[in-house]
Design an enzyme around this catalytic site. Structure first.
Site, PDB file in Angstrom:
ATOM      1  N   THR A 161       4.380   2.662   5.390  1.00  0.00           N
ATOM      2  CA  THR A 161       2.725   2.145   5.490  1.00  0.00           C
ATOM      3  C   THR A 161       2.174   3.145   6.446  1.00  0.00           C
ATOM      4  OG1 THR A 161       1.387   0.424   6.446  1.00  0.00           O
ATOM      5  CG2 THR A 161       3.695   0.318   7.412  1.00  0.00           C
ATOM      6  N   ASP A 196       5.252  -4.843   6.062  1.00  0.00           N
ATOM      7  CA  ASP A 196       5.763  -6.163   6.718  1.00  0.00           C
ATOM      8  C   ASP A 196       5.729  -7.262   5.248  1.00  0.00           C
ATOM      9  OD1 ASP A 196       3.160  -6.134   6.500  1.00  0.00           O
ATOM     10  OD2 ASP A 196       2.927  -7.410   8.456  1.00  0.00           O
ATOM     11  N   ASP A 222      -0.068   2.296   8.343  1.00  0.00           N
ATOM     12  CA  ASP A 222      -0.563   1.707   9.529  1.00  0.00           C
ATOM     13  C   ASP A 222       0.122   1.974  10.806  1.00  0.00           C
ATOM     14  OD1 ASP A 222      -2.825   0.711   7.973  1.00  0.00           O
ATOM     15  OD2 ASP A 222      -2.043  -1.136   7.511  1.00  0.00           O
ATOM     16  N   ASP A 268       2.565  -0.086  11.842  1.00  0.00           N
ATOM     17  CA  ASP A 268       2.354  -1.305  12.557  1.00  0.00           C
ATOM     18  C   ASP A 268       3.584  -2.242  12.498  1.00  0.00           C
ATOM     19  OD1 ASP A 268       2.091  -1.754   9.877  1.00  0.00           O
ATOM     20  OD2 ASP A 268       0.680  -3.506  10.138  1.00  0.00           O
ATOM     21  N   HIS A 273      -9.832   5.443   1.245  1.00  0.00           N
ATOM     22  CA  HIS A 273      -8.615   5.531   0.900  1.00  0.00           C
ATOM     23  C   HIS A 273      -8.081   7.202   0.710  1.00  0.00           C
ATOM     24  CE1 HIS A 273      -8.903   1.466  -0.415  1.00  0.00           C
ATOM     25  NE2 HIS A 273      -7.586   1.476  -0.886  1.00  0.00           N
ATOM     26  N   ARG A 299       1.118  -5.300  -5.363  1.00  0.00           N
ATOM     27  CA  ARG A 299       1.383  -6.405  -4.344  1.00  0.00           C
ATOM     28  C   ARG A 299       1.744  -7.504  -5.357  1.00  0.00           C
ATOM     29  NH1 ARG A 299      -2.906  -3.629  -1.131  1.00  0.00           N
ATOM     30  NH2 ARG A 299      -1.683  -3.019   0.951  1.00  0.00           N
ATOM     31  N   SER A 300       3.010  -8.057  -5.345  1.00  0.00           N
ATOM     32  CA  SER A 300       3.044  -9.326  -6.413  1.00  0.00           C
ATOM     33  C   SER A 300       2.830 -10.608  -6.027  1.00  0.00           C
ATOM     34  CB  SER A 300       4.428  -8.937  -6.848  1.00  0.00           C
ATOM     35  OG  SER A 300       4.903 -10.155  -7.375  1.00  0.00           O
ATOM     36  N   LYS A 336     -25.289   7.075  12.402  1.00  0.00           N
ATOM     37  CA  LYS A 336     -24.826   7.105  10.787  1.00  0.00           C
ATOM     38  C   LYS A 336     -23.375   6.734  10.809  1.00  0.00           C
ATOM     39  CE  LYS A 336     -27.788  10.003   9.389  1.00  0.00           C
ATOM     40  NZ  LYS A 336     -28.609   9.930   8.022  1.00  0.00           N
ATOM     41  N   GLY A 369       0.818  -1.198   0.166  1.00  0.00           N
ATOM     42  CA  GLY A 369       0.079   0.075  -0.132  1.00  0.00           C
ATOM     43  C   GLY A 369       0.830   1.131  -0.044  1.00  0.00           C
ATOM     44  N   ARG A 410      -6.258  -2.634   9.110  1.00  0.00           N
ATOM     45  CA  ARG A 410      -6.641  -4.192   8.902  1.00  0.00           C
ATOM     46  C   ARG A 410      -6.119  -4.764  10.152  1.00  0.00           C
ATOM     47  NH1 ARG A 410      -4.783  -5.573   3.039  1.00  0.00           N
ATOM     48  NH2 ARG A 410      -2.866  -5.343   4.315  1.00  0.00           N
ATOM     49  N   VAL A 439      17.969   8.540  -3.531  1.00  0.00           N
ATOM     50  CA  VAL A 439      18.449   8.657  -4.616  1.00  0.00           C
ATOM     51  C   VAL A 439      19.646   9.750  -4.476  1.00  0.00           C
ATOM     52  CG1 VAL A 439      18.122   9.932  -7.038  1.00  0.00           C
ATOM     53  CG2 VAL A 439      16.763   8.238  -6.332  1.00  0.00           C
ATOM     54  N   LYS A 493     -27.216  11.014  28.206  1.00  0.00           N
ATOM     55  CA  LYS A 493     -27.996  11.703  29.327  1.00  0.00           C
ATOM     56  C   LYS A 493     -27.273  13.273  29.270  1.00  0.00           C
ATOM     57  CE  LYS A 493     -29.832   7.911  31.799  1.00  0.00           C
ATOM     58  NZ  LYS A 493     -29.087   6.887  32.496  1.00  0.00           N
ATOM     59  N   ALA A 532      15.331  10.784  -1.019  1.00  0.00           N
ATOM     60  CA  ALA A 532      16.586  10.798  -0.148  1.00  0.00           C
ATOM     61  C   ALA A 532      17.414   9.751  -0.535  1.00  0.00           C
ATOM     62  CB  ALA A 532      16.132  10.694   1.368  1.00  0.00           C
TER      63      ALA A 532
HETATM   64  O1  F6P Z   1      -1.691  -1.470   4.695  1.00  0.00           O
HETATM   65  C1  F6P Z   1      -1.820  -0.419   4.593  1.00  0.00           C
HETATM   66  C2  F6P Z   1      -3.659  -0.378   4.111  1.00  0.00           C
HETATM   67  O2  F6P Z   1      -3.801   1.052   3.871  1.00  0.00           O
HETATM   68  C3  F6P Z   1      -4.495  -1.134   5.313  1.00  0.00           C
HETATM   69  O3  F6P Z   1      -4.629  -0.111   6.379  1.00  0.00           O
HETATM   70  C4  F6P Z   1      -5.635  -1.330   4.279  1.00  0.00           C
HETATM   71  O4  F6P Z   1      -6.435  -2.322   5.047  1.00  0.00           O
HETATM   72  C5  F6P Z   1      -5.138  -1.652   3.115  1.00  0.00           C
HETATM   73  O5  F6P Z   1      -3.855  -1.053   2.923  1.00  0.00           O
HETATM   74  C6  F6P Z   1      -6.064  -1.417   1.997  1.00  0.00           C
HETATM   75  O6  F6P Z   1      -5.368  -1.783   0.851  1.00  0.00           O
HETATM   76  P1  F6P Z   1      -5.871  -1.614  -0.469  1.00  0.00           P
HETATM   77  O7  F6P Z   1      -5.460  -0.236  -1.177  1.00  0.00           O
HETATM   78  O8  F6P Z   1      -5.218  -2.837  -1.470  1.00  0.00           O
HETATM   79  O9  F6P Z   1      -7.180  -1.902  -0.734  1.00  0.00           O
END
Ligand code: F6P
Length: 324
Positions: free
Chosen positions: A126, A103, A128, A130, A254, A72-73, A248, A11, A172, A24, A211, A22
């Site tokens: 990323t 990761d 995330d 994470d 994205h 993503r390959s 709601k 992603g 995710r 390059v 309340k 940086a």
């Molecule tokens: O890994 C980053 C991320 O943004 C996640 O938070 C999300 O679930 C995922 O990518 C979405 O990926 P895609 O763009 O392939 O839908």
């Protein structure tokens, strides 16, 4: 080491361009030839590899996305795919690689290094946050601020109509974005994959909160074990069972991945990019260049992939205490 290649994978994240820049420019500064691989590992397999120069990265530090594209390959997960990639790199005599991604990217880089031995260093890209081995990942700060801006706007309309809003953010497997924009946005609840979501408690608290408060904001990380924001809203709505209350859902999606990177992301990306190239020159490999406790640090890919970065202990507590 004379020639290195850089690519982005997985992603995209705001700040990836600053990182490429940086890499390059640091490579050129140290007298290396530098190549850009487009479309991540797929591009490596297919030989989408081009020489980069200082001007190739002009005017990109402020741009989201990645000029090297991303993918993503599936093919790189196969031995045959990786062999093809190795042949492409060998033909150009590439003797060092910088992999910018999360990761999944590092899992591929580790296997590739162990099979073919081209020194590789990763940069944590990323939204995330994470990745073990860095305080923050490139893109996280921008994503949190994008989500926060949206929450502020939703809060205006939520308050005007006395509504309960469930706002879904990305993550995710990780609740970092949810937690930080939840704290910054003053959310009543934050639901994340790392901790068990107690819907009974949420329903009880919402009834009590109502309340004293006219509107409520609940931030849901997309990977929460109770489901996405739509599902959770339905579960809570049924239990609250009050026709006067309006529920709601807004899914931010994205938009969190795009936009101009914040200053923090640009600086982090630039530091990691420089550290990756200088790490390669100093003999580091099979690891990620991140920032730990404010300083550049190299962490083996095995740890980045194998260890989890827990949410900070006081963060969820902070939300609970400040939302009363
Ligand atoms: O890994 C980053 C991320 O943004 C996640 O938070 C999300 O679930 C995922 O990518 C979405 O990926 P895609 O763009 O392939 O839908």
């Amino acid at each position: 080491m004379k020639k290195i290649a850089v690519f982005t994978s997985g992603g995209d994240a705001p700040g990836m361009n600053a990182c490429i820049r940086a890499v390059v420019r640091t490579a050129i500064f140290h007298g290396l030839e530098v190549y850009g691989i487009t479309y991540g590992y797929d591009g490596m397999i297919n030989g989408n590899i081009k020489r980069m120069h200082s001007h190739s990265v002009s005017n990109i530090i402020q741009r989201g996305g990645t000029i090297l594209k991303s993918a993503r390959s599936a093919e790189f997960r196969t031995k045959e795919g990786r062999e093809k990639a190795y042949k492409q790199l060998k033909a150009l005599e590439i003797d060092g690689i910088v992999a910018i991604g999360g990761d999944g990217t590092f899992t591929g880089a580790k296997v590739f290094f162990e099979e073919f031995g081209i020194p590789t260093i990763g940069c944590p890209g990323t939204i995330d946050n994470d990745i073990y081995g860095t305080d923050y990942t490139i893109g996280f700060d921008t994503a949190v601020n994008t989500a926060l801006e949206a929450i502020d706007k939703i809060r205006d309309t939520a308050a005007a109509h006395d509504r309960i809003f469930f706002i879904e953010v990305m993550g995710r497997d990780s609740g970092y974005i949810a937690v930080e924009c939840g704290i910054g946005g003053g959310a009543e609840f934050v639901m994340v994959p790392e901790t068990e979501t107690d819907l009974k408690k949420v329903v009880k608290s919402l009834k009590n909160l109502r309340k004293s408060k006219s509107s409520s904001i609940i931030v849901v990380a997309e990977g929460d074990e109770e489901g996405n924001a739509d599902l959770i809203m339905e579960k809570v709505k049924v239990k609250i069972n009050d026709e006067d209350k309006e529920f709601k859902v807004t899914t931010l999606g994205h938009i969190q991945r795009g936009g101009n990177p914040t200053a923090r992301d640009r600086v982090l990306a630039s530091r990691c990019g420089m550290a990756a190239v200088e790490g390669l020159l100093n003999g580091e490999a099979n690891c990620m260049a991140g920032v730990v406790n404010g300083d550049v640090a190299y962490t083996p890919f095995a740890d980045c992939i194998g260890k989890t970065k827990p949410l900070k202990g006081d963060h969820l507590r902070l939300i609970e205490i400040l939302s009363i």
